[in-house]
Design a protein around this motif. Sequence first.
Motif, PDB file in Angstrom:
ATOM      1  N   VAL A 242      20.895  53.989  75.502  1.00 30.14           N
ATOM      2  CA  VAL A 242      20.573  55.054  74.551  1.00 30.14           C
ATOM      3  C   VAL A 242      19.928  54.412  73.333  1.00 30.14           C
ATOM      4  CG1 VAL A 242      21.480  56.880  73.075  1.00 30.14           C
ATOM      5  CG2 VAL A 242      22.469  56.510  75.338  1.00 30.14           C
ATOM      6  N   ARG A 243      18.696  54.797  73.050  1.00 28.89           N
ATOM      7  CA  ARG A 243      17.967  54.215  71.927  1.00 28.89           C
ATOM      8  C   ARG A 243      18.424  54.828  70.611  1.00 28.89           C
ATOM      9  NH1 ARG A 243      15.114  53.950  76.409  1.00 28.89           N
ATOM     10  NH2 ARG A 243      13.723  52.154  76.775  1.00 28.89           N
ATOM     11  N   CYS A 244      18.545  53.990  69.603  1.00 26.76           N
ATOM     12  CA  CYS A 244      19.058  54.417  68.302  1.00 26.76           C
ATOM     13  C   CYS A 244      18.083  55.387  67.627  1.00 26.76           C
ATOM     14  CB  CYS A 244      19.289  53.197  67.417  1.00 26.76           C
ATOM     15  SG  CYS A 244      19.864  53.604  65.760  1.00 26.76           S
ATOM     16  N   LEU A 245      18.565  56.598  67.303  1.00 30.06           N
ATOM     17  CA  LEU A 245      17.714  57.612  66.688  1.00 30.06           C
ATOM     18  C   LEU A 245      17.268  57.182  65.290  1.00 30.06           C
ATOM     19  CD1 LEU A 245      16.448  60.424  66.708  1.00 30.06           C
ATOM     20  CD2 LEU A 245      18.630  61.335  65.894  1.00 30.06           C
ATOM     21  N   ALA A 246      18.171  56.563  64.514  1.00 29.21           N
ATOM     22  CA  ALA A 246      17.819  56.133  63.159  1.00 29.21           C
ATOM     23  C   ALA A 246      16.693  55.100  63.185  1.00 29.21           C
ATOM     24  CB  ALA A 246      19.045  55.566  62.458  1.00 29.21           C
ATOM     25  N   HIS A 247      16.730  54.214  64.177  1.00 20.77           N
ATOM     26  CA  HIS A 247      15.668  53.204  64.282  1.00 20.77           C
ATOM     27  C   HIS A 247      14.338  53.850  64.646  1.00 20.77           C
ATOM     28  CE1 HIS A 247      13.494  49.744  66.209  1.00 20.77           C
ATOM     29  NE2 HIS A 247      13.971  49.142  65.135  1.00 20.77           N
ATOM     30  N   ILE A 248      14.375  54.850  65.527  1.00 19.57           N
ATOM     31  CA  ILE A 248      13.136  55.552  65.914  1.00 19.57           C
ATOM     32  C   ILE A 248      12.540  56.278  64.709  1.00 19.57           C
ATOM     33  CG2 ILE A 248      12.212  57.406  67.355  1.00 19.57           C
ATOM     34  CD1 ILE A 248      14.265  56.654  69.463  1.00 19.57           C
ATOM     35  N   ILE A 249      13.381  56.973  63.933  1.00 20.85           N
ATOM     36  CA  ILE A 249      12.896  57.676  62.743  1.00 20.85           C
ATOM     37  C   ILE A 249      12.301  56.687  61.746  1.00 20.85           C
ATOM     38  CG2 ILE A 249      13.601  59.067  60.760  1.00 20.85           C
ATOM     39  CD1 ILE A 249      15.646  60.402  62.559  1.00 20.85           C
ATOM     40  N   ASN A 250      12.946  55.524  61.604  1.00 24.13           N
ATOM     41  CA  ASN A 250      12.440  54.501  60.698  1.00 24.13           C
ATOM     42  C   ASN A 250      11.044  54.030  61.111  1.00 24.13           C
ATOM     43  OD1 ASN A 250      12.692  52.534  58.529  1.00 24.13           O
ATOM     44  ND2 ASN A 250      12.960  51.014  60.139  1.00 24.13           N
ATOM     45  N   LEU A 251      10.819  53.859  62.411  1.00 23.04           N
ATOM     46  CA  LEU A 251       9.509  53.444  62.899  1.00 23.04           C
ATOM     47  C   LEU A 251       8.458  54.529  62.656  1.00 23.04           C
ATOM     48  CD1 LEU A 251      10.498  51.749  66.300  1.00 23.04           C
ATOM     49  CD2 LEU A 251       9.916  50.627  64.144  1.00 23.04           C
ATOM     50  N   VAL A 252       8.866  55.793  62.853  1.00 23.80           N
ATOM     51  CA  VAL A 252       7.932  56.902  62.638  1.00 23.80           C
ATOM     52  C   VAL A 252       7.528  56.978  61.168  1.00 23.80           C
ATOM     53  CG1 VAL A 252       7.707  59.412  62.693  1.00 23.80           C
ATOM     54  CG2 VAL A 252       8.778  58.228  64.603  1.00 23.80           C
ATOM     55  N   VAL A 253       8.501  56.835  60.263  1.00 25.20           N
ATOM     56  CA  VAL A 253       8.215  56.910  58.830  1.00 25.20           C
ATOM     57  C   VAL A 253       7.317  55.745  58.409  1.00 25.20           C
ATOM     58  CG1 VAL A 253       9.231  56.806  56.530  1.00 25.20           C
ATOM     59  CG2 VAL A 253      10.313  58.188  58.311  1.00 25.20           C
ATOM     60  N   LYS A 254       7.598  54.555  58.894  1.00 26.07           N
ATOM     61  CA  LYS A 254       6.769  53.399  58.550  1.00 26.07           C
ATOM     62  C   LYS A 254       5.329  53.586  59.024  1.00 26.07           C
ATOM     63  CE  LYS A 254      10.099  49.624  58.188  1.00 26.07           C
ATOM     64  NZ  LYS A 254      10.511  48.308  58.755  1.00 26.07           N
ATOM     65  N   GLY A 256       3.815  56.427  59.485  1.00 30.30           N
ATOM     66  CA  GLY A 256       3.176  57.456  58.677  1.00 30.30           C
ATOM     67  C   GLY A 256       2.798  56.949  57.298  1.00 30.30           C
ATOM     68  N   LEU A 257       3.613  56.052  56.729  1.00 28.82           N
ATOM     69  CA  LEU A 257       3.319  55.530  55.398  1.00 28.82           C
ATOM     70  C   LEU A 257       2.136  54.567  55.389  1.00 28.82           C
ATOM     71  CD1 LEU A 257       6.905  54.913  53.952  1.00 28.82           C
ATOM     72  CD2 LEU A 257       5.271  56.678  53.283  1.00 28.82           C
ATOM     73  N   LYS A 258       1.780  54.028  56.538  1.00 30.45           N
ATOM     74  CA  LYS A 258       0.631  53.126  56.576  1.00 30.45           C
ATOM     75  C   LYS A 258      -0.655  53.843  56.141  1.00 30.45           C
ATOM     76  CE  LYS A 258       2.284  49.933  60.139  1.00 30.45           C
ATOM     77  NZ  LYS A 258       2.060  49.409  61.515  1.00 30.45           N
ATOM     78  N   SER A 263      -2.395  55.158  48.180  1.00 32.03           N
ATOM     79  CA  SER A 263      -1.761  56.038  47.190  1.00 32.03           C
ATOM     80  C   SER A 263      -0.413  55.491  46.743  1.00 32.03           C
ATOM     81  CB  SER A 263      -1.581  57.442  47.789  1.00 32.03           C
ATOM     82  OG  SER A 263      -2.820  57.985  48.184  1.00 32.03           O
ATOM     83  N   VAL A 264       0.353  54.954  47.664  1.00 33.66           N
ATOM     84  CA  VAL A 264       1.669  54.405  47.319  1.00 33.66           C
ATOM     85  C   VAL A 264       1.524  53.203  46.401  1.00 33.66           C
ATOM     86  CG1 VAL A 264       3.729  53.279  48.232  1.00 33.66           C
ATOM     87  CG2 VAL A 264       2.784  55.275  49.397  1.00 33.66           C
ATOM     88  N   ASP A 265       0.551  52.318  46.692  1.00 34.21           N
ATOM     89  CA  ASP A 265       0.329  51.146  45.844  1.00 34.21           C
ATOM     90  C   ASP A 265      -0.078  51.561  44.429  1.00 34.21           C
ATOM     91  OD1 ASP A 265       0.983  49.463  47.873  1.00 34.21           O
ATOM     92  OD2 ASP A 265      -1.079  49.100  48.526  1.00 34.21           O
ATOM     93  N   ALA A 266      -0.946  52.593  44.335  1.00 30.69           N
ATOM     94  CA  ALA A 266      -1.366  53.065  43.020  1.00 30.69           C
ATOM     95  C   ALA A 266      -0.180  53.624  42.234  1.00 30.69           C
ATOM     96  CB  ALA A 266      -2.454  54.124  43.171  1.00 30.69           C
ATOM     97  N   LEU A 267       0.684  54.364  42.914  1.00 29.29           N
ATOM     98  CA  LEU A 267       1.865  54.927  42.249  1.00 29.29           C
ATOM     99  C   LEU A 267       2.814  53.820  41.794  1.00 29.29           C
ATOM    100  CD1 LEU A 267       3.433  57.443  41.431  1.00 29.29           C
ATOM    101  CD2 LEU A 267       4.442  57.490  43.726  1.00 29.29           C
TER     102      LEU A 267
END
Length: 281
Positions: A242-254, A256-258, A263-267
Amino acid sequence: MVEVQVLKAKCNHCSALFACDTSGGGTSIYIKHINKHCRSYKPTDELQKVLGNSGPSGDVKNMLVAKGWSQEEAVEGIVEYIVLEEVPFSVVETEGFRRMMYKVQPRLHVPSRRTIVRDLFNMYDTMKNQLKREIHKHRVSLTTDTWTSMQNLNYMVLTAHFVDDEWNMHKRILNFCLISSHEGKEIGKLVEQCLVEWGIEKVMCISVDNASANKVAIEYIVRKMWKWPNSKIVMNGKFMHVRCLAHIINLVVKDGLKRLDTSVDALRNAVRFVRSKSSKV
């Protein structure tokens, strides 16, 4: 000749017999026996119970009960305090701790650090055996993870999750140990060794992150569980991994932030500039 019959008295605690005569049956022999030889005797003040709380303040199930005092329970409480608060064993030999214990309970003989360590291992063995019996009755799910410390040492932790007969969820750390590497086969061997040590045969699933080494580890464990004499693997281990859901969400967020790096660097630069300005300006 006149036969003289010597009357004897019996100790109420250990059934020892004493002569009831004027020469050797005085109170001194009984006091000596109680202080040095009678292991079943307990002072009256230790047997006397007083009303007190059944648990620590703030406990939901706390209620008023009759409680007694004993040296063994007091030492057990000291061991629990050291474990829960993660303080060194040497705390029992400090002047402040001994003064505090004397004011709390003057009759308490505070043990040395060596005695505390021995009692701690005895308590660990007792709790481990209790947990073994409890886990053996239920089907458990496992979670495991590995990481590298600042000293470049590899560690692995294995945690068991199960629901008891009263539908209460339990989480218990079974193993926390060094591991030679992060390779899948090494992880699988260590998990298998831990399962055998704890006598765990009924495993529902094992939750890990998406690293390729974990896939190899789960496949290794499933192959080994097939060969166990009393194998109770569910559906041939098809859903063991069973793959860890929290790890999958973390990969998805990372990922998306790419797309928002600019914009993130400017902020971040704007926040850094504001914080670096003097408060007097």
